[in-house]
Design an enzyme around this catalytic site. Structure first.
Site, PDB file in Angstrom:
ATOM      1  N   ASP A 197       0.842  -1.199   0.000  1.00 12.90           N
ATOM      2  CA  ASP A 197       0.000   0.000   0.000  1.00 12.90           C
ATOM      3  C   ASP A 197       0.876   1.247   0.000  1.00 12.90           C
ATOM      4  O   ASP A 197       2.045   1.201   0.393  1.00 12.90           O
ATOM      5  CB  ASP A 197      -0.879   0.029   1.256  1.00 12.90           C
TER       6      ASP A 197
HETATM    7  N1  URA Z   1      -1.247  -5.851   3.958  1.00  9.65           N
HETATM    8  C1  URA Z   1      -1.747  -4.608   3.926  1.00  9.65           C
HETATM    9  O1  URA Z   1      -2.794  -4.341   4.505  1.00  9.65           O
HETATM   10  N2  URA Z   1      -1.052  -3.666   3.260  1.00  9.65           N
HETATM   11  C2  URA Z   1       0.116  -3.905   2.627  1.00  9.65           C
HETATM   12  O2  URA Z   1       0.717  -3.001   2.032  1.00  9.65           O
HETATM   13  C3  URA Z   1       0.622  -5.220   2.667  1.00  9.65           C
HETATM   14  C4  URA Z   1      -0.079  -6.172   3.345  1.00  9.65           C
END
Ligand code: URA
Length: 243
Positions: A102
């Protein structure tokens, strides 16, 4: 995989227009066969491409480890935000991130030009392990440990594979997953009556994040590291055959 005209052009055989002429004139062979389609897709790391018996050198395999900073998106291009490719700058060949983190997540992200390797590392059935350091908004309640190990149910009944938790502090855990559902860690923490404050990936398969890399910095993976990534794949293949 890569278009034949792109491969030839990148390897210095001329502009796209010039190399298409070479192909149409029947001067290019793939694995010993003359080809006349410029949009043919070839595996730049496996296929033997020649121009009238002269070997076209494939772009070298590149695998690099980026310490992804917060605020950049795991995409090749984006209209609104800087991307992980902006961190890496200009390198030869077509590079792309292996999966996604993310925008606000930091940590280990691999970037490669080897499509087959990326595909294997991301294939759901390969269960490549990823470990996240999770800082929480509330104290960790260890009663969730068993549910996570047995397979936590998130949102409207989506069941996660068994995962592993190691508590580091009142509000910090290490969470190891064998899959990569969308926003998985954040959704798991919501299912545990908590919320992610900060998320950092510290391991991807056999590789640990190189902590000498500051956020935004990257380095090439060593040959041993690339071998370990590929061995992870072949170990899974061997196990499948034994079972
Ligand atoms: N899980 C999440 O919620 N975000 C990420 O970036 C990776 C794993």
């Amino acid at each position: 995989m890569m278009r034949l005209d792109k491969l030839l052009s990148h390897a210095g055989w001329g502009s796209r227009k010039q190399v298409r002429e070479l192909i149409r004139k029947g001067r290019v062979q793939v694995n010993g066969q003359t080809v006349r389609k410029d949009d043919l897709h070839v595996d730049e790391l496996q296929d033997q491409v020649t121009v009238e018996d002269k070997q076209v050198s494939a772009p070298k395999e590149i695998v690099l480890m980026l310490h992804k900073p917060a605020g950049v998106v795991s995409a090749i291009r984006d209209d609104r935000y800087p991307t992980v490719m902006d961190c890496v700058g200009t390198l030869p060949g077509s590079l792309f991130p292996v999966g996604r983190l993310d925008r606000d997540t930091t940590g280990l992200l691999l970037i490669t030009n080897n499509g087959a390797l990326a595909h294997d590392l991301l294939a759901p059935k390969k269960h490549v392990e990823k470990t996240y350091e999770v800082v929480l908004k509330k104290d960790w309640d260890p009663r969730w440990q068993t549910a996570i190990e047995q397979g936590l149910t998130i949102d409207q009944g989506e069941v996660c594979r068994s995962a592993h938790v190691c508590q580091k502090d009142t509000r910090k855990i290490l969470l190891t997953l064998h899959e990569g559902k969308y926003h998985q860690v954040k959704r798991m923490m919501l299912a545990c009556d908590n919320e992610v404050a900060q998320l950092k990936r510290i391991r991807f398969g056999p590789l640990m994040l190189d902590e000498t890399l500051a956020p935004g910095q990257w380095r090439f993976c060593s040959e041993a590291e690339i071998r370990a990534l590929k061995q992870g794949r072949s170990q899974e293949e061997r196990q499948k055959r034994i079972v």
